[in-house]
Design a protein around this motif. Structure first.
Motif, PDB file in Angstrom:
ATOM      1  N   THR A  95       0.812  -1.216   0.000  1.00  0.00           N
ATOM      2  CA  THR A  95       0.000   0.000   0.000  1.00  0.00           C
ATOM      3  C   THR A  95       0.843   1.264   0.000  1.00  0.00           C
ATOM      4  OG1 THR A  95      -0.102   0.002   2.410  1.00  0.00           O
ATOM      5  CG2 THR A  95      -1.854  -1.170   1.244  1.00  0.00           C
ATOM      6  N   GLU A 100      -4.049   6.773  -2.318  1.00  0.00           N
ATOM      7  CA  GLU A 100      -5.209   6.595  -1.448  1.00  0.00           C
ATOM      8  C   GLU A 100      -5.439   5.100  -1.268  1.00  0.00           C
ATOM      9  OE1 GLU A 100      -8.683   8.799  -2.485  1.00  0.00           O
ATOM     10  OE2 GLU A 100      -7.532  10.472  -3.313  1.00  0.00           O
ATOM     11  N   PRO A 102      -6.791   1.530  -0.144  1.00  0.00           N
ATOM     12  CA  PRO A 102      -8.140   1.134   0.268  1.00  0.00           C
ATOM     13  C   PRO A 102      -8.176   0.791   1.752  1.00  0.00           C
ATOM     14  CG  PRO A 102      -7.075  -0.664  -0.908  1.00  0.00           C
ATOM     15  CD  PRO A 102      -6.170   0.528  -1.030  1.00  0.00           C
ATOM     16  N   THR A 103      -9.340   0.951   2.336  1.00  0.00           N
ATOM     17  CA  THR A 103      -9.557   0.575   3.727  1.00  0.00           C
ATOM     18  C   THR A 103     -10.464  -0.640   3.791  1.00  0.00           C
ATOM     19  OG1 THR A 103     -11.539   1.952   3.974  1.00  0.00           O
ATOM     20  CG2 THR A 103      -9.386   2.993   4.406  1.00  0.00           C
ATOM     21  N   VAL A 104     -10.383  -1.362   4.895  1.00  0.00           N
ATOM     22  CA  VAL A 104     -11.231  -2.543   5.065  1.00  0.00           C
ATOM     23  C   VAL A 104     -12.702  -2.157   5.002  1.00  0.00           C
ATOM     24  CG1 VAL A 104     -11.910  -4.392   6.636  1.00  0.00           C
ATOM     25  CG2 VAL A 104      -9.489  -3.800   6.370  1.00  0.00           C
ATOM     26  N   ASP A 105     -13.066  -1.095   5.701  1.00  0.00           N
ATOM     27  CA  ASP A 105     -14.468  -0.668   5.694  1.00  0.00           C
ATOM     28  C   ASP A 105     -14.918  -0.273   4.294  1.00  0.00           C
ATOM     29  OD1 ASP A 105     -14.729  -1.129   8.379  1.00  0.00           O
ATOM     30  OD2 ASP A 105     -14.414   0.966   8.976  1.00  0.00           O
ATOM     31  N   ASP A 136      -8.327  -4.274  -4.686  1.00  0.00           N
ATOM     32  CA  ASP A 136      -8.432  -3.628  -3.374  1.00  0.00           C
ATOM     33  C   ASP A 136      -8.574  -4.675  -2.265  1.00  0.00           C
ATOM     34  OD1 ASP A 136      -8.210  -1.160  -4.520  1.00  0.00           O
ATOM     35  OD2 ASP A 136     -10.339  -0.639  -4.337  1.00  0.00           O
ATOM     36  N   VAL A 140      -6.209  -5.073   1.175  1.00  0.00           N
ATOM     37  CA  VAL A 140      -6.639  -5.022   2.582  1.00  0.00           C
ATOM     38  C   VAL A 140      -6.486  -6.372   3.270  1.00  0.00           C
ATOM     39  CG1 VAL A 140      -8.234  -3.115   2.136  1.00  0.00           C
ATOM     40  CG2 VAL A 140      -9.086  -5.474   2.034  1.00  0.00           C
ATOM     41  N   LEU A 143      -3.625  -6.588   5.601  1.00  0.00           N
ATOM     42  CA  LEU A 143      -3.585  -5.681   6.739  1.00  0.00           C
ATOM     43  C   LEU A 143      -4.146  -6.293   8.018  1.00  0.00           C
ATOM     44  CD1 LEU A 143      -4.775  -2.459   4.866  1.00  0.00           C
ATOM     45  CD2 LEU A 143      -2.428  -3.229   5.287  1.00  0.00           C
ATOM     46  N   THR A 144      -5.357  -6.865   7.927  1.00  0.00           N
ATOM     47  CA  THR A 144      -6.040  -7.362   9.129  1.00  0.00           C
ATOM     48  C   THR A 144      -6.815  -8.632   8.819  1.00  0.00           C
ATOM     49  OG1 THR A 144      -8.085  -6.154   8.671  1.00  0.00           O
ATOM     50  CG2 THR A 144      -6.380  -4.979   9.922  1.00  0.00           C
ATOM     51  N   GLY A 147      -9.847  -7.780   6.884  1.00  0.00           N
ATOM     52  CA  GLY A 147      -9.568  -7.647   5.462  1.00  0.00           C
ATOM     53  C   GLY A 147      -9.501  -8.992   4.766  1.00  0.00           C
TER      54      GLY A 147
END
Length: 393
Positions: A95, A100, A102-105, A136, A140, A143-144, A147
């Motif tokens: 990332t 920008e 991406p985010t999990v949400d 995307d 993610v 990350l988690t 994700g």
């Protein structure tokens, strides 16, 4: 055994002492098709046709079928979905270089917004939406754990979609990746159900039976304490087992699996249809739909129409995962009982509900081909449907 369907068919027929004409008479398959298969002019046919030949010869379907009884995707289809397959093949990236990231949400919300495109068979929109969403989700997932869960869910849906559009190799990759990333056995069972469907579409009946049996045994819940999710997962594995067994001329095994699936549906007491996961929709109606499908495989159009009359027409989502596929069986039953007007009306209704799905259905093309062959003149609706499914008239 010989490597291809035609050689196997010819060898078994000769060992049974049957002529091509005799096999045609017993199976209801045309002499012309049997001859083309045996001479290598045709390399494949629908799995249900192979089953009819196997029944007439008194052998399991798997003795005749090679690796695949159905074609893969057409060149046109492969071109339409090239960007999606390219996104799947792109290695996971970091990332840091993204302006920008991406985010999990954000990816979770985008996936939720895309689910109606999957359930509605809106292929054109998915061809645009899926490539960036897949990339995307890959990002993610690094990350988690949340994700990773989002990516698993997206891969489940994409594997189902690729199976639907006959892109079998890519579907297999998707589903294997989803299964590997599953957080628990219940999530894995949902992926395995689609894996079994993929094997069925490829004509790999023995593998589908073995996989569905293994997972159904491992996930069997105590009915008095089972959650809807557990009953749905177990019920679908049993439905896949029944589908594989009936196509392999193991009718008793197919009926036993249907009976157990019915017990899961009774324990649910209703049609369980989670809003965020249409692939897990299960209950008494779903079991009846699959019982109807088995009846059509067994060439019992009278039973198909009798069962279909008991299925409610309202309040049940017309997705290709259940009702639209069922309506093709109904159309086929009408055609087989010479009720051609009702058959055409049923196909027209499916086209109205799923205009992007119907052209991809070889089954629909076969049904309409049967109708056209029996009619001296064609109505405008018949000609229009023939154009939709790609049938020359």
């Amino acid at each position: 055994m010989p490597a291809n369907l035609g050689d196997r068919l010819r060898d078994v027929r000769k060992r049974r002492g049957m002529t091509q004409q005799g096999l045609a008479r017993e199976s209801g398959v045309s002499v012309s098709l049997i001859r083309k298969l045996e001479q290598g002019e045709r390399q494949d046919t629908r799995l249900e046709t192979v089953r009819r030949l196997a029944v007439a010869l008194g052998v399991p379907t798997t003795l005749l079928v090679a690796e695949s009884a159905e074609d893969g995707a057409s060149t046109t289809t492969l071109g339409q979905w090239a960007a999606v397959r390219a996104a799947l093949a792109t290695p996971l990236g970091g990332t840091a270089e993204l302006e920008e990231p991406p985010t999990v949400d954000g990816v979770r919300d985008a996936l939720s917004a895309a689910v109606p495109l999957f359930s509605g068979d809106r292929f054109a929109e998915l061809q645009t939406v899926l490539p960036p969403l897949l990339r995307d989700a890959d990002t993610v997932a690094q990350l988690t754990s949340q994700g990773r869960a989002v990516r698993v869910r997206l891969l489940q849906l994409t594997g189902w979609l690729l199976t639907q559009t006959r892109q079998f190799e890519a579907a297999e990759w998707c589903l294997a990746a989803a299964l590997e990333g599953s957080a628990d056995r219940l999530e894995g069972a949902s992926t395995v159900s689609t894996m079994c469907w993929l094997l069925l579409r490829q004509g790999k009946l023995s593998e589908a039976r073995q996989l569905s049996t293994q997972w159904a045994d491992d996930t069997e819940p105590r009915l008095s304490r089972a959650t809807p999710d557990e009953l749905s997962a177990w019920g679908w594995l049993l439905l896949r087992l029944s589908a594989a067994a009936v196509r392999d001329n193991r009718t008793d095994e197919a009926e036993d699996a249907l009976r157990l699936a019915h017990s899961a549906a009774v324990a649910l007491g209703r049609e369980f249809a989670p809003t965020d996961d249409f692939l897990r929709a299960f209950g008494p109606i779903t079991v009846t739909l699959k019982r109807t499908e088995n009846a059509m495989i067994l060439d019992r159009p009278d039973v198909v129409l009798k069962l279909a009359a008991k299925i409610p027409t309202g309040g049940f989502r017309p997705t290709s995962n259940n009702r639209n596929r069922h309506l093709l069986d109904v159309a086929n039953a009408y055609a087989r009982t010479r009720q051609y007007g009702q058959a055409v009306d049923t196909l027209a209704g499916v086209r109205a509900a799923a205009p992007q799905w119907l052209p991809n259905q070889r089954y629909a093309r076969d049904i309409l081909g049967h109708i056209v062959a029996k009619r001296r003149t064609l109505t405008q609706e018949m000609r229009s449907l023939a154009d939709t499914v790609g049938l020359p008239t």
